[in-house]
Design a protein around this motif. Structure first.
Motif, PDB file in Angstrom:
ATOM      1  N   GLN A 120       0.411  53.760 -50.027  1.00  0.00           N
ATOM      2  CA  GLN A 120       1.120  54.139 -48.808  1.00  0.00           C
ATOM      3  C   GLN A 120       2.608  53.871 -48.966  1.00  0.00           C
ATOM      4  OE1 GLN A 120      -0.920  51.786 -45.879  1.00  0.00           O
ATOM      5  NE2 GLN A 120      -2.440  53.372 -45.511  1.00  0.00           N
ATOM      6  N   SER A 121       3.397  54.445 -48.073  1.00  0.00           N
ATOM      7  CA  SER A 121       4.847  54.310 -48.157  1.00  0.00           C
ATOM      8  C   SER A 121       5.300  52.939 -47.681  1.00  0.00           C
ATOM      9  CB  SER A 121       5.525  55.396 -47.319  1.00  0.00           C
ATOM     10  OG  SER A 121       5.199  55.210 -45.957  1.00  0.00           O
ATOM     11  N   TYR A 122       6.522  52.609 -48.018  1.00  0.00           N
ATOM     12  CA  TYR A 122       7.153  51.348 -47.642  1.00  0.00           C
ATOM     13  C   TYR A 122       7.450  51.360 -46.143  1.00  0.00           C
ATOM     14  CZ  TYR A 122      10.660  47.623 -47.774  1.00  0.00           C
ATOM     15  OH  TYR A 122      11.368  46.469 -47.561  1.00  0.00           O
ATOM     16  N   ASN A 126       3.934  45.134 -47.176  1.00  0.00           N
ATOM     17  CA  ASN A 126       4.425  46.224 -48.023  1.00  0.00           C
ATOM     18  C   ASN A 126       3.790  46.197 -49.408  1.00  0.00           C
ATOM     19  OD1 ASN A 126       6.124  47.834 -46.412  1.00  0.00           O
ATOM     20  ND2 ASN A 126       7.621  46.192 -46.374  1.00  0.00           N
ATOM     21  N   ARG A 145       0.464  47.794 -48.813  1.00  0.00           N
ATOM     22  CA  ARG A 145       0.648  49.237 -48.617  1.00  0.00           C
ATOM     23  C   ARG A 145       0.878  49.937 -49.958  1.00  0.00           C
ATOM     24  NH1 ARG A 145       1.699  51.302 -43.591  1.00  0.00           N
ATOM     25  NH2 ARG A 145       3.028  52.903 -44.487  1.00  0.00           N
ATOM     26  N   ARG A 146       1.667  49.311 -50.829  1.00  0.00           N
ATOM     27  CA  ARG A 146       1.946  49.912 -52.140  1.00  0.00           C
ATOM     28  C   ARG A 146       0.664  49.986 -52.976  1.00  0.00           C
ATOM     29  NH1 ARG A 146       6.430  47.082 -55.556  1.00  0.00           N
ATOM     30  NH2 ARG A 146       5.350  45.473 -54.435  1.00  0.00           N
TER      31      ARG A 146
END
Length: 128
Positions: free
Chosen positions: A35-37, A27, A30-31
């Motif tokens: 990108q979303s969680y 995550n 991704r952040r």
């Protein structure tokens, strides 16, 4: 017996925290890339599991109001069956139009919309 003990203890003390750590790192990555969680929960559980008061408006895909009320109970997604228990609102159901509900939900940043393509319904959720 010793192998069984290490298996159980190892799973609890090593593998479970390691899996959570890997999810945490994923995550973060991704952040960084915008990108979303990512989370391993049912969408319904993610939306409905909150301590806030939630007013629900259920519409079909033709924007006809099916029902509305305060969320009293939502069945978890274990058996993939979806039902809700609602407490009726003080005002009659025919008082709420689709446009009014969309306008009201857009005013509250904590509100959500759940779209169920299988059941062909949209649930507008106002949180207070």
């Amino acid at each position: 017996m010793l192998v069984l003990l290490f298996d159980v203890v190892g799973t609890i003390l090593i593998i479970a925290p390691l899996a959570k750590g890997i999810d945490y790192v994923i995550n973060i990555i991704r952040r960084i890339f915008g990108q979303s969680y990512a989370e391993n929960r049912e969408t319904r559980d993610y939306i409905f599991n909150t301590n806030k008061i939630q007013t629900l408006f259920v519409f079909d895909f033709d924007n006809n109001l099916i029902t509305c009320g305060y969320l009293d109970y939502q069945q978890s997604g274990d058996n993939n069956y979806f039902d809700l228990a609602l407490i009726p609102l003080d005002a009659p159901e025919n008082q709420y139009s689709f446009e009014q509900v969309v306008e009201e939900t857009s005013k509250h940043k904590d509100s959500r919309i759940l779209v169920d393509f299988e059941k062909k319904i949209k649930i507008y959720i106002l949180r207070y």
